[in-house]
Design an enzyme around this catalytic site. Structure first.
Site, short mmCIF file in Angstrom:
data_model
loop_
_atom_site.label_atom_id
_atom_site.label_comp_id
_atom_site.label_asym_id
_atom_site.label_seq_id
_atom_site.Cartn_x
_atom_site.Cartn_y
_atom_site.Cartn_z
N TYR A 148 0.97 -1.24 -0.08
CA TYR A 148 0.12 0.06 -0.12
C TYR A 148 1.01 1.40 0.01
CZ TYR A 148 -3.22 3.63 1.45
OH TYR A 148 -4.08 4.70 1.62
N LYS A 152 1.20 4.05 -2.79
CA LYS A 152 0.74 5.61 -2.83
C LYS A 152 2.25 6.56 -3.02
CE LYS A 152 -3.18 5.33 -1.77
NZ LYS A 152 -4.45 5.69 -2.83
#
Length: 254
Positions: A148, A152
């Site tokens: 994750y 990002k």
């Protein structure tokens, strides 16, 4: 036709963007929203003061992009704002999360965001704005949130570079980098691993309000809250090895 287009609009930050944009941009003809849950999108129509066009579907499917692309061409749409809010995360060691979930994060958080942006760019003009949902997790690697955080970081880097490329077209790109936000995100991601993170949980409405203000001011990055601004500053100063060690401790990774 002047429109705003929002992905991930069925809940959380995406839904909040839909509500606030419809109040802020009075000259929009329509708000276009997409997410998997049609019922949520249709209920959103009742909460918005301008016409809402629903594109229900999975952002991993070509068919959704084909439908949106066809509608953009047919309407000769003038996209005043694109908000890429679709995305998800899983909080565990990388090897403890199903491979399909890990790859799905990359598909939605990176690939679909990029595809939607490139699909919309021909329909954007001077004064248009792109808002991409990144995260404070983008500032440094995060053991326990590995894929994750990496996805990002891509969103942040992509947004900064794209903003520079679009400068002459007078189109601005803002990467929104909040810390934990009180939304349904954690129903899928899992509970926050530490009290430190729980203390900095923010309200979605406040984060979106700040993001829209920063987009209007043409800021390339929007960071909500003093704690996250300090985190960003530390990420630019501290050695990478120390940052990774700190995040491992915060995320309870031995």
């Amino acid at each position: 036709m002047k429109i705003a287009l929002i992905t991930g609009a069925s809940s959380g930050m995406g839904r909040e963007f839909a509500v606030q944009i419809s109040k802020l941009y009075r000259n929009l003809d329509e708000l276009w929203v997409t997410a998997r849950r049609r019922d949520r999108l249709e209920s959103l129509q009742k909460a918005i003061p301008i016409p809402v066009r629903v594109f229900a579907g999975d952002m991993q499917d070509d068919e959704l992009f084909e439908r949106i692309g066809q509608s953009l061409e047919e309407e000769q749409a003038d996209i005043r704002m694109l908000v890429n809010a679709a995305g998800y995360g899983k909080m565990k060691r990388a090897e403890e999360v199903e491979m399909s979930e890990q790859c799905g994060m990359i598909d939605i958080n990176c690939k679909a965001l990029t595809r939607m942006t490139l699909l919309c760019l021909p329909y954007m003009s001077k004064g248009s704005r792109i808002v991409n949902l990144a995260s404070a997790a983008a500032f440094c690697p995060q053991p326990g949130f590995t894929v994750y955080a990496a996805s990002k970081s891509y969103v942040l880097s992509f947004s900064r570079a794209l903003g520079a490329e679009l400068k002459n077209r007078k189109i601005t790109v803002t990467a929104v980098c909040p810390g934990p936000v009180d939304t349904e995100f954690f129903d899928r991601a899992g509970a926050l691993p530490s009290e430190e993170k729980k203390r900095f949980r923010a309200e979605a409405g406040a984060v979106v309000t700040q993001a829209l203000k920063d987009a209007v001011k043409r800021r390339p990055v929007s960071v909500y809250g003093t704690a996250m601004k300090i985190s960003r500053a530390c990420a630019g100063i501290l050695p990478d090895g120390l940052l990774v060690e700190i995040m491992a401790r915060i995320n309870h990774i031995d």
